[in-house]
Design a protein around this motif. Structure first.
Motif, PDB file in Angstrom:
ATOM      1  N   HIS A  36     -13.694   5.877  21.986  1.00 19.96           N
ATOM      2  CA  HIS A  36     -12.554   6.308  21.173  1.00 19.96           C
ATOM      3  C   HIS A  36     -11.607   5.131  20.956  1.00 19.96           C
ATOM      4  O   HIS A  36     -11.481   4.259  21.810  1.00 19.96           O
ATOM      5  CB  HIS A  36     -11.823   7.480  21.861  1.00 19.96           C
ATOM      6  CG  HIS A  36     -10.798   8.105  20.977  1.00 19.96           C
ATOM      7  ND1 HIS A  36      -9.500   7.653  20.917  1.00 19.96           N
ATOM      8  CD2 HIS A  36     -10.891   9.117  20.079  1.00 19.96           C
ATOM      9  CE1 HIS A  36      -8.836   8.387  20.027  1.00 19.96           C
ATOM     10  NE2 HIS A  36      -9.657   9.279  19.511  1.00 19.96           N
ATOM     11  N   ASP A  52     -12.510   7.958  15.791  1.00 17.97           N
ATOM     12  CA  ASP A  52     -11.687   9.059  16.296  1.00 17.97           C
ATOM     13  C   ASP A  52     -12.629  10.145  16.815  1.00 17.97           C
ATOM     14  O   ASP A  52     -13.858  10.010  16.735  1.00 17.97           O
ATOM     15  CB  ASP A  52     -10.688   9.555  15.239  1.00 17.97           C
ATOM     16  CG  ASP A  52     -11.348  10.133  14.005  1.00 17.97           C
ATOM     17  OD1 ASP A  52     -12.427  10.742  14.121  1.00 17.97           O
ATOM     18  OD2 ASP A  52     -10.783   9.978  12.903  1.00 17.97           O
ATOM     19  N   SER A  53     -12.057  11.215  17.341  1.00 18.64           N
ATOM     20  CA  SER A  53     -12.894  12.159  18.074  1.00 18.64           C
ATOM     21  C   SER A  53     -13.961  12.824  17.213  1.00 18.64           C
ATOM     22  O   SER A  53     -15.133  12.858  17.589  1.00 18.64           O
ATOM     23  CB  SER A  53     -12.032  13.208  18.768  1.00 18.64           C
ATOM     24  OG  SER A  53     -11.284  13.939  17.829  1.00 18.64           O
ATOM     25  N   SER A 153      -6.409  15.808  12.529  1.00 20.78           N
ATOM     26  CA  SER A 153      -5.145  15.348  11.950  1.00 20.78           C
ATOM     27  C   SER A 153      -5.376  14.830  10.525  1.00 20.78           C
ATOM     28  O   SER A 153      -4.458  14.803   9.721  1.00 20.78           O
ATOM     29  CB  SER A 153      -4.485  14.290  12.833  1.00 20.78           C
ATOM     30  OG  SER A 153      -5.426  13.327  13.207  1.00 20.78           O
ATOM     31  N   HIS A 248       1.999   8.324  13.947  1.00 31.97           N
ATOM     32  CA  HIS A 248       0.996   9.393  13.973  1.00 31.97           C
ATOM     33  C   HIS A 248       1.687  10.730  13.725  1.00 31.97           C
ATOM     34  O   HIS A 248       2.843  10.924  14.118  1.00 31.97           O
ATOM     35  CB  HIS A 248       0.275   9.396  15.336  1.00 31.97           C
ATOM     36  CG  HIS A 248      -1.007  10.168  15.305  1.00 31.97           C
ATOM     37  ND1 HIS A 248      -1.042  11.531  15.394  1.00 31.97           N
ATOM     38  CD2 HIS A 248      -2.293   9.758  15.168  1.00 31.97           C
ATOM     39  CE1 HIS A 248      -2.306  11.933  15.315  1.00 31.97           C
ATOM     40  NE2 HIS A 248      -3.088  10.873  15.178  1.00 31.97           N
ATOM     41  N   SER A 264      -2.993  10.461  10.325  1.00 31.81           N
ATOM     42  CA  SER A 264      -3.963  10.465  11.437  1.00 31.81           C
ATOM     43  C   SER A 264      -4.266   9.027  11.854  1.00 31.81           C
ATOM     44  O   SER A 264      -3.844   8.070  11.184  1.00 31.81           O
ATOM     45  CB  SER A 264      -5.241  11.129  10.958  1.00 31.81           C
ATOM     46  OG  SER A 264      -5.784  10.352   9.903  1.00 31.81           O
ATOM     47  N   THR A 265      -5.059   8.891  12.892  1.00 34.74           N
ATOM     48  CA  THR A 265      -5.521   7.570  13.324  1.00 34.74           C
ATOM     49  C   THR A 265      -6.266   6.882  12.175  1.00 34.74           C
ATOM     50  O   THR A 265      -6.032   5.701  11.880  1.00 34.74           O
ATOM     51  CB  THR A 265      -6.472   7.728  14.531  1.00 34.74           C
ATOM     52  OG1 THR A 265      -5.774   8.426  15.549  1.00 34.74           O
ATOM     53  CG2 THR A 265      -6.967   6.414  15.053  1.00 34.74           C
TER      54      THR A 265
HETATM   55  O1  CIZ Z   1      -8.856  13.211  17.176  1.00 38.86           O
HETATM   56  C1  CIZ Z   1      -8.535  12.083  17.525  1.00 38.86           C
HETATM   57  O2  CIZ Z   1      -9.333  11.205  17.762  1.00 38.86           O
HETATM   58  C2  CIZ Z   1      -7.099  11.795  17.740  1.00 38.86           C
HETATM   59  C3  CIZ Z   1      -6.682  11.733  19.122  1.00 38.86           C
HETATM   60  C4  CIZ Z   1      -6.252  11.609  16.750  1.00 38.86           C
HETATM   61  C5  CIZ Z   1      -6.586  11.278  15.371  1.00 38.86           C
HETATM   62  O3  CIZ Z   1      -5.643  11.186  14.562  1.00 38.86           O
HETATM   63  O4  CIZ Z   1      -7.744  11.067  15.025  1.00 38.86           O
END
Ligand code: CIZ
Length: 328
Positions: A36, A52-53, A153, A248, A264-265
């Motif tokens: 991650h 991201d996740s 996000s 964020h 988002s990220t």
């Molecule tokens: O889902 C994710 O990886 C996180 C923590 C935030 C994102 O904005 O992607």
């Protein structure tokens, strides 16, 4: 939970990393390592993919790797496990690496909230549950059972617009800030939004407030993103007048409103990728990502809004990775 054995605890980073590389050579396509964005550099250097996740869970779902080592937190490995086949095994290097925000909404609390809400509104017709991907599989399943869905996000705004077309009211879990920021950006007024506090009768709301609300936000938050303040944004602007402050969407409302943009990220990364040489940014998100972006883009000026590290992500070390891969 088994603890990291002593011989791994005292192992140098270099030796642990070498052991992981050796297992990668031995296992070949049978092993996939996912890192991650919030992981430390020594962990990221060993990863086959960084993201991201949801992005990483999708990468996992697109492979036939038998072992998927997910350097992230519990809900991320769980999401990858949901999307992958039954023959694939997803491993979290430190099984204690949880997400406090995901833990702020347990399935028992959510079922209890739904029951309490059903006493004052027709939940099945009027209320649509939506959970952020940062939640347990049990809560994701709860949303599916009641006609709702899961968002990230990146797509929260589209999902909230969709949700509002399905039923008149939205029940958003577990991040009140993401839910509130996105609902307001979609045009919701403050008077339409309430916060649900678990453990309190009617979530600490009156019957009238619940019956009037169009958005019910679970009282959860990300401790990494709520460390940022609007004062930090004004200090950054004072010290670097030409800087762009990006934050964020899990940040508090006043921080988002004081910034030049929130997302988002993936959105933050895209802003940096599209920047022109000499552009300056102050970024309010997890420090490992900000520092990595700053090293990756030396032609830009990139500074953190404040030092905010995710200690849960940080639990995953190269020693943990070497240990979990040491079994055949
Ligand atoms: O889902 C994710 O990886 C996180 C923590 C935030 C994102 O904005 O992607």
């Amino acid at each position: 939970m088994q603890e990291l054995p002593e011989n791994f605890r005292v192992m140098s980073d270099a030796e642990a990393a070498e052991r992981v590389r050796r297992r990668k050579r031995e296992l070949g396509a049978d092993l996939l390592i996912l890192g991650h964005h919030y992981q430390s550099d020594p962990v990221i250097e060993l990863a086959d993919h960084r993201g991201d996740s949801l992005e990483l869970a999708r990468v996992a779902a697109g492979t036939t790797a038998r072992l998927i080592l997910f350097a992230g937190v519990h809900f991320m490995a769980e999401t990858a496990d949901i999307l992958t086949g039954p023959e694939q095994i997803v491993i979290l290097p430190d099984a204690d690496a949880g997400c406090p925000m995901a833990d702020m909404a347990s399935i028992g609390e959510v079922e209890d909230a739904w029951k309490q809400l059903s006493d004052v509104i027709d939940v099945e017709r009027e209320l649509l549950p939506v959970t952020y991907v940062n939640s347990s599989a049990a809560i994701k399943a709860f949303c599916g059972r009641h006609g709702g869905c899961v968002c990230t996000s990146s797509n929260a705004s589209r999902i909230i617009d969709w949700a509002c077309k399905q039923r008149p009211r939205l029940f958003f879990m577990p991040d009140q800030h993401l839910g509130g920021n996105v609902a307001r950006a979609s045009g919701m007024k403050d008077s339409e939004v309430i916060v649900w506090k678990p453990y309190r009768p009617l979530g600490d709301n009156t019957v009238e407030a619940v019956q009037k609300a169009n958005v019910i936000l679970w009282d959860g938050h990300c401790h990494v993103h709520t460390r940022f303040t609007a004062e930090q944004v004004s200090d950054a602007r004072r010290m670097m007048p030409k800087t762009n402050v990006l934050v964020h969407l899990e940040c508090r409302r006043d921080v988002v409103e004081a910034s030049d943009g929130a997302g988002s990220t993936a959105w933050i990364i895209r802003q940096i990728e599209a920047a022109q040489p000499g552009d300056a940014f102050v970024i309010g998100t997890e420090i490992n990502l900000v520092e990595r972006l700053s090293r990756q883009y030396p032609g830009l000026s990139i500074a953190p809004l404040a030092l905010s590290r995710c200690p849960n992500m940080f639990r995953n070390s190269v020693q943990d990775m070497a240990w979990v891969l040491s079994e055949p």
